[in-house]
Motif scaffolding. Structure first.
Motif, PDB file in Angstrom:
ATOM      1  N   LEU A 122      -4.573  10.492  -7.728  1.00  0.00           N
ATOM      2  CA  LEU A 122      -4.938   9.955  -6.417  1.00  0.00           C
ATOM      3  C   LEU A 122      -6.417   9.629  -6.316  1.00  0.00           C
ATOM      4  N   ASN A 123      -7.262  10.395  -6.991  1.00  0.00           N
ATOM      5  CA  ASN A 123      -8.697  10.131  -6.906  1.00  0.00           C
ATOM      6  C   ASN A 123      -9.070   8.775  -7.491  1.00  0.00           C
ATOM      7  N   ILE A 124      -8.196   8.215  -8.322  1.00  0.00           N
ATOM      8  CA  ILE A 124      -8.420   6.875  -8.878  1.00  0.00           C
ATOM      9  C   ILE A 124      -7.631   5.824  -8.095  1.00  0.00           C
ATOM     10  N   LEU A 125      -6.392   6.143  -7.756  1.00  0.00           N
ATOM     11  CA  LEU A 125      -5.514   5.172  -7.108  1.00  0.00           C
ATOM     12  C   LEU A 125      -5.985   4.808  -5.709  1.00  0.00           C
ATOM     13  N   ARG A 126      -6.540   5.780  -4.979  1.00  0.00           N
ATOM     14  CA  ARG A 126      -6.898   5.494  -3.584  1.00  0.00           C
ATOM     15  C   ARG A 126      -8.067   4.527  -3.451  1.00  0.00           C
TER      16      ARG A 126
ATOM     17  N   MET B 212      -2.365  -0.781   9.582  1.00  0.00           N
ATOM     18  CA  MET B 212      -2.817  -0.798   8.195  1.00  0.00           C
ATOM     19  C   MET B 212      -3.485   0.514   7.776  1.00  0.00           C
ATOM     20  N   PRO B 213      -4.495   1.028   8.501  1.00  0.00           N
ATOM     21  CA  PRO B 213      -5.062   2.339   8.117  1.00  0.00           C
ATOM     22  C   PRO B 213      -4.049   3.467   8.205  1.00  0.00           C
ATOM     23  N   ALA B 214      -3.161   3.398   9.227  1.00  0.00           N
ATOM     24  CA  ALA B 214      -2.165   4.464   9.380  1.00  0.00           C
ATOM     25  C   ALA B 214      -1.218   4.507   8.187  1.00  0.00           C
ATOM     26  N   VAL B 215      -0.816   3.337   7.717  1.00  0.00           N
ATOM     27  CA  VAL B 215       0.065   3.280   6.549  1.00  0.00           C
ATOM     28  C   VAL B 215      -0.641   3.836   5.314  1.00  0.00           C
ATOM     29  N   ALA B 216      -1.908   3.467   5.119  1.00  0.00           N
ATOM     30  CA  ALA B 216      -2.656   3.958   3.962  1.00  0.00           C
ATOM     31  C   ALA B 216      -2.821   5.470   4.014  1.00  0.00           C
ATOM     32  N   ILE B 217      -3.185   5.998   5.178  1.00  0.00           N
ATOM     33  CA  ILE B 217      -3.384   7.451   5.307  1.00  0.00           C
ATOM     34  C   ILE B 217      -2.059   8.189   5.125  1.00  0.00           C
ATOM     35  N   THR B 218      -0.990   7.643   5.700  1.00  0.00           N
ATOM     36  CA  THR B 218       0.329   8.277   5.554  1.00  0.00           C
ATOM     37  C   THR B 218       0.778   8.276   4.092  1.00  0.00           C
ATOM     38  N   GLY B 219       0.628   7.134   3.431  1.00  0.00           N
ATOM     39  CA  GLY B 219       1.005   7.069   2.021  1.00  0.00           C
ATOM     40  C   GLY B 219       0.206   8.025   1.165  1.00  0.00           C
ATOM     41  N   HIS B 220      -1.093   8.125   1.433  1.00  0.00           N
ATOM     42  CA  HIS B 220      -1.946   9.050   0.676  1.00  0.00           C
ATOM     43  C   HIS B 220      -1.522  10.490   0.921  1.00  0.00           C
TER      44      HIS B 220
ATOM     45  N   VAL C 107       0.837  -1.206   0.000  1.00  0.00           N
ATOM     46  CA  VAL C 107       0.000   0.000   0.000  1.00  0.00           C
ATOM     47  C   VAL C 107       0.868   1.251   0.000  1.00  0.00           C
ATOM     48  N   LEU C 108       1.874   1.272   0.860  1.00  0.00           N
ATOM     49  CA  LEU C 108       2.745   2.449   0.937  1.00  0.00           C
ATOM     50  C   LEU C 108       3.509   2.660  -0.365  1.00  0.00           C
ATOM     51  N   MET C 109       4.038   1.587  -0.942  1.00  0.00           N
ATOM     52  CA  MET C 109       4.786   1.694  -2.196  1.00  0.00           C
ATOM     53  C   MET C 109       3.893   2.201  -3.324  1.00  0.00           C
ATOM     54  N   ALA C 110       2.654   1.676  -3.393  1.00  0.00           N
ATOM     55  CA  ALA C 110       1.757   2.079  -4.472  1.00  0.00           C
ATOM     56  C   ALA C 110       1.404   3.555  -4.361  1.00  0.00           C
ATOM     57  N   PHE C 111       1.106   4.026  -3.160  1.00  0.00           N
ATOM     58  CA  PHE C 111       0.736   5.430  -2.981  1.00  0.00           C
ATOM     59  C   PHE C 111       1.895   6.359  -3.335  1.00  0.00           C
ATOM     60  N   ILE C 112       3.074   6.049  -2.836  1.00  0.00           N
ATOM     61  CA  ILE C 112       4.201   6.966  -2.978  1.00  0.00           C
ATOM     62  C   ILE C 112       4.858   6.863  -4.348  1.00  0.00           C
TER      63      ILE C 112
ATOM     64  N   ALA D 230      -0.132  12.990  -1.907  1.00  0.00           N
ATOM     65  CA  ALA D 230      -0.818  14.261  -2.168  1.00  0.00           C
ATOM     66  C   ALA D 230       0.158  15.432  -2.083  1.00  0.00           C
ATOM     67  N   TYR D 231       1.055  15.386  -1.098  1.00  0.00           N
ATOM     68  CA  TYR D 231       2.050  16.451  -0.967  1.00  0.00           C
ATOM     69  C   TYR D 231       2.982  16.482  -2.178  1.00  0.00           C
TER      70      TYR D 231
END
Length: 361
Positions: free
Chosen positions: A131-135, A167-175, A120-125, A179-180
């Motif tokens: 992001l509106n599609i990837l998330r 798990m949620p923390a990693v997803a939110i952090t990656g997102h 999850v972290l790798m995919a987000f970053i 976004a940044y």
């Protein structure tokens, strides 16, 4: 002090970073190719050699094959939206295979959640997708993994609570990081566009400056010579601008220049290039315009400029202008065409001022 630049469109943003993003996706997919081997080993170690294991290994092989195909496509395909769809299909396939593998693992085994968090972290970053599609698939994967924990029989409550928090923390952090990064890249691109605009435009009137006009003229001259089309240039000189500038000051002169540039642009065609060369000289490139067309445009431009006085601080200022034209001849260069336009060669104008300055100030 923070500077706000004009935001760039999504199309410009994606097209500018296309080369970097394509290379980034290839790197991410290559990393995942190496990860397929230890993940397949985990499947072998925790399953007996039966039909479920064979299905899992076939799915891993399908993911491996699709990854190789995706790397090849990102080196050949030019359609960016199509590549984005391929990348989305890839991440959905990888997450689906991983989730099915997690379901088949022993109920008391929680080690796969480390792999899930890394994915999850790798995919987000790392994946340069919108992001509106990837998330959507990534957050769904996290939610499904947390629900799977209810099915698992974990050793202690602390282990289950840790997974539910991580798990949620990693997803939110990656997102948040993704976004940044997207915002930073947009601001960087906006700043580059603004610097490019400032380098290519006249600071007073906002029309093209000498450097940009020469660049466009060189390109258009080569194109017209190659296609055998006619090309003309027009020079508009404000005859009494120096007197107005000396009498009323440079601020009044700037107001007049801005208004004159607006009137000149109104008199031109949409694809003509207007530029300011010196204090009172405006040059206009007239693509696909014959000598007769150039004279008609010159008459229209002069009439538009001198038609009405310019109001400055409650005063009405009348301006007069001399307009001269030149049309492309065989063997012409940009400089020779500029020189003939400045000297008024081959025009119907009666007034031809001497010592016309062709260099910017």
């Amino acid at each position: 002090m923070q500077t706000n630049y004009k935001d760039v469109s999504e199309e410009n943003y994606r097209s500018h970073y296309t080369k970097q993003d394509r290379a980034q996706v290839r790197r991410v997919v290559r990393i995942m190719l190496w990860a397929f081997l230890p993940l397949a080993l985990v499947d072998v170690l925790f399953h007996e050699f039966d039909i479920p294991l064979a299905i899992l290994l076939l799915m891993r092989l399908a993911g491996f094959s699709y990854s190789l195909w995706l790397i090849k496509q990102y080196g050949m395909e030019e359609n960016v939206p199509r590549l984005d769809r391929y990348a989305m299909h890839w991440i959905v396939l990888v997450l689906s295979i991983q989730f099915i593998s997690n379901i088949c693992l022993p109920r008391d085994y929680l080690g796969h959640y480390m792999v899930d968090a890394w994915l999850v972290l790798m995919a987000f970053i790392s994946l340069p997708l919108a992001l509106n599609i990837l998330r959507i698939p990534l957050f769904l994967f996290v939610a499904a993994s947390c629900l799977l924990l209810l099915y698992k029989q974990s050793g202690t409550f602390s282990q289950a609570a840790s997974v539910l928090l991580i798990m949620p923390a990693v997803a939110i952090t990656g997102h948040a990081i993704a976004a940044y990064v997207h915002r930073y890249r947009r601001k960087l691109l906006s700043a580059e566009h603004e610097l490019e605009r400032q380098a290519n435009t006249d600071p007073v009137t906002g029309v093209a400056n000498w450097k940009e006009f020469m660049r466009i003229s060189d390109t258009e001259l080569q194109r017209h010579q190659r296609l055998g089309k006619q090309l003309s240039m027009l020079v508009l000189d404000l005859s009494d601008f120096k007197h107005i500038n000396d009498t009323h000051g440079p601020q009044v002169g700037d107001v007049i220049l801005v208004e004159v540039s607006r009137r000149v642009k109104r008199a031109m065609r949409a694809y003509d290039c207007v530029a300011r060369f010196s204090g009172e000289e405006f040059f206009v490139l007239l693509p696909e315009a014959s000598a007769e067309d150039a004279v008609k445009i010159a008459d229209r431009a002069r009439a538009t400029v001198v038609a009405m006085p310019i109001s400055v601080s409650g005063k009405e200022m009348k301006v007069t202008a001399t307009v001269r034209t030149a049309t492309l001849r065989e063997g012409d260069t940009t400089l020779s065409l500029l020189r003939r336009a400045g000297e008024g060669t081959g025009t119907r104008e009666q007034e031809v001022p001497q010592n016309v300055n062709l260099l910017p100030v």
